[in-house]
Design an enzyme around this catalytic site. Structure first.
Site, PDB file in Angstrom:
ATOM      1  N   GLU A  60       0.805  -1.231   0.000  1.00 23.67           N
ATOM      2  CA  GLU A  60       0.000   0.000   0.000  1.00 23.67           C
ATOM      3  C   GLU A  60       0.835   1.277   0.000  1.00 23.67           C
ATOM      4  O   GLU A  60       0.399   2.317   0.495  1.00 23.67           O
ATOM      5  CB  GLU A  60      -0.964   0.006   1.195  1.00 23.67           C
ATOM      6  CG  GLU A  60      -1.953  -1.147   1.173  1.00 23.67           C
ATOM      7  CD  GLU A  60      -2.905  -1.115   2.358  1.00 23.67           C
ATOM      8  OE1 GLU A  60      -3.655  -0.130   2.488  1.00 23.67           O
ATOM      9  OE2 GLU A  60      -2.878  -2.070   3.147  1.00 23.67           O
ATOM     10  N   THR A  65      -0.322   2.361  -8.198  1.00 24.96           N
ATOM     11  CA  THR A  65      -0.829   3.651  -8.671  1.00 24.96           C
ATOM     12  C   THR A  65       0.177   4.297  -9.613  1.00 24.96           C
ATOM     13  O   THR A  65      -0.194   4.900 -10.630  1.00 24.96           O
ATOM     14  CB  THR A  65      -1.123   4.583  -7.485  1.00 24.96           C
ATOM     15  OG1 THR A  65      -1.995   3.924  -6.569  1.00 24.96           O
ATOM     16  CG2 THR A  65      -1.781   5.876  -7.955  1.00 24.96           C
ATOM     17  N   ARG A 196      -8.195   0.400  -5.590  1.00 28.25           N
ATOM     18  CA  ARG A 196      -7.187  -0.433  -4.938  1.00 28.25           C
ATOM     19  C   ARG A 196      -7.425  -1.909  -5.235  1.00 28.25           C
ATOM     20  O   ARG A 196      -8.497  -2.454  -4.950  1.00 28.25           O
ATOM     21  CB  ARG A 196      -7.214  -0.184  -3.422  1.00 28.25           C
ATOM     22  CG  ARG A 196      -6.498  -1.198  -2.566  1.00 28.25           C
ATOM     23  CD  ARG A 196      -5.014  -1.116  -2.693  1.00 28.25           C
ATOM     24  NE  ARG A 196      -4.349  -2.102  -1.834  1.00 28.25           N
ATOM     25  CZ  ARG A 196      -3.090  -2.482  -1.981  1.00 28.25           C
ATOM     26  NH1 ARG A 196      -2.355  -1.975  -2.949  1.00 28.25           N
ATOM     27  NH2 ARG A 196      -2.554  -3.373  -1.173  1.00 28.25           N
ATOM     28  N   ASP A 218       6.272  -4.325 -11.228  1.00 23.62           N
ATOM     29  CA  ASP A 218       5.618  -4.086  -9.939  1.00 23.62           C
ATOM     30  C   ASP A 218       5.455  -5.427  -9.231  1.00 23.62           C
ATOM     31  O   ASP A 218       4.957  -6.391  -9.813  1.00 23.62           O
ATOM     32  CB  ASP A 218       4.250  -3.425 -10.182  1.00 23.62           C
ATOM     33  CG  ASP A 218       3.467  -3.202  -8.899  1.00 23.62           C
ATOM     34  OD1 ASP A 218       4.084  -3.164  -7.821  1.00 23.62           O
ATOM     35  OD2 ASP A 218       2.226  -3.055  -8.983  1.00 23.62           O
ATOM     36  N   GLN A 222       3.388  -6.894   0.353  1.00 27.29           N
ATOM     37  CA  GLN A 222       3.153  -7.561   1.631  1.00 27.29           C
ATOM     38  C   GLN A 222       4.262  -8.571   1.916  1.00 27.29           C
ATOM     39  O   GLN A 222       4.900  -9.087   1.000  1.00 27.29           O
ATOM     40  CB  GLN A 222       1.793  -8.271   1.630  1.00 27.29           C
ATOM     41  CG  GLN A 222       0.598  -7.345   1.847  1.00 27.29           C
ATOM     42  CD  GLN A 222       0.224  -6.581   0.604  1.00 27.29           C
ATOM     43  OE1 GLN A 222       0.653  -6.927  -0.499  1.00 27.29           O
ATOM     44  NE2 GLN A 222      -0.570  -5.548   0.757  1.00 27.29           N
TER      45      GLN A 222
END
Length: 378
Positions: A60, A65, A196, A218, A222
């Protein structure tokens, strides 16, 4: 004498025949060698033309994005079917935001002003599943989430959002719930940028820039996703590490006692030591400056980082302090003395297209200049 002449002729002819056979084999070998060398040259040129950029960071932090912004800036945006997909994603984000708020109302012991929401929100919490494919919300669910967001008790709960897990884009979507759930509504690029979807595995995008292909990779941030990273480490031109400024007062979703900024710093230190990135340029994006500016006005940075002695609610000195933590990590790493290796730091807002366009223009030379000179393209 005739025998001798014949013997010489035969011998000469034999030698000549052998020489012709040797020349033919040699020619084949030369041709084969040429083909191999051409393949090697083509592979080298392709390697030089295809520059590999690796996006790293904790979950996050804004990597996905940033990829979306590159699709808009460099790739011409999204095909029509993607708009329909992201509409379903946004509906799932609305459901997730409603479930998170309803769950936090219970865990924080905050009372609803509309007492009927105590029971009406139970299906919202039960229906949300992180691993479920996104789908459009029912009218019943939309009505409950709308009432939930309008409740004054939920506003109090939202102000305490650092105490639980809530999407950064929750307010943006909940404020627009009427438009977003209208059947005739077409999502905008801003909606897509704020949507998201948790990244799992490895996602690659290739963009053509100044006669060079940029392959941007990308990977999920996590903890459970990081073991997959090593498969992307070979031949990396640049590492862009993203860190969220606004997470200084939050804990990990995977570990409720671990501060998110401390986790990001530790991951950054680990990456600095990797042998794969010795020749890679290092770029740090301190992201979510907009959310950081909002948050620090209410949540003093010194409460979570006592070593910060600047103005408690000043976003400029606050972000400079966080930047200094990463600079210190870089300067104290065992590989900080590598010749010509620098750390480039930028403050970013990944949802702001103009900001990312300016930042990309600034880092483009960092990423491409050395390799363009090799190809005489600079």
């Amino acid at each position: 004498k005739q025998w001798y002449q014949r013997r010489v002729a035969i011998t000469a002819g034999g030698c000549c025949g052998l020489r012709q056979q040797h020349t033919s084999d040699e020619a084949k070998a030369i041709e084969s060698n040429k083909r191999i060398n051409k393949k090697i040259r083509d592979a080298k040129n392709q390697f030089r033309r295809e520059q590999k950029i690796l996006l790293l960071g904790t979950g996050e932090c804004g990597k996905s994005t940033f990829i979306k912004q590159m699709r808009i800036i460099l790739g011409g945006g999204f095909p029509e079917e993607q708009y329909e997909y992201y509409k379903r994603v946004i509906h799932k984000n609305l459901l997730q935001a409603g479930a998170s708020l309803a769950g936090a109302m219970r865990s924080l012991g905050i009372q609803y002003h509309d007492e009927s929401l105590q029971n009406d929100t139970i299906p919202i919490m039960e229906n949300f599943n992180e691993n479920q494919e996104p789908c459009l919300l029912s009218r019943e669910d939309v009505d409950v989430i709308r009432r939930l967001w309008e409740d004054p008790g939920v506003k109090e709960c939202f102000d305490r959002r650092r105490e639980y897990q809530l999407l950064d884009s929750a307010k943006y979507f909940l404020d627009k719930i009427n438009d977003l759930t209208d059947t005739s509504y077409k999502v905008t690029l801003d909606d897509i940028l704020r949507s998201r979807v948790r990244t799992t595995g490895i996602i690659e995008e290739v963009f053509h820039v100044d006669r060079v292909d940029l392959k941007i990779i990308d990977v999920g941030g996590q903890r459970r996703e990081r073991r997959k990273w090593i498969h992307s480490f070979e031949g990396v031109t640049s590492v862009i590490f993203l860190a969220s400024l606004s997470e200084y007062d939050m804990v990990l979703q995977e570990c409720k006692t671990r501060n998110r900024t401390e986790e990001s710093l530790q991951l950054f230190k680990t990456i600095l030591e990797y042998k794969w990135f010795v020749d890679s340029s290092l770029i740090l994006f301190l992201n979510k400056i907009d959310l950081f500016e909002e948050k620090i006005a209410l949540s003093p940075l010194s409460e979570f980082f006592p070593e910060y002695h600047g103005p408690p609610n000043n976003h400029i000195t606050g972000r400079e302090f966080i930047a200094s933590l990463y600079q210190e990590a870089y300067l104290t790493s065992s590989r900080s003395d590598i010749p010509n290796r620098e750390l480039y730091i930028h403050f970013t807002c990944a949802t702001d297209r103009h900001n990312i366009q300016r930042i990309f223009d600034a880092i483009k030379e960092t990423i491409l200049n050395h390799h363009m000179q090799e190809l005489n393209l600079a």
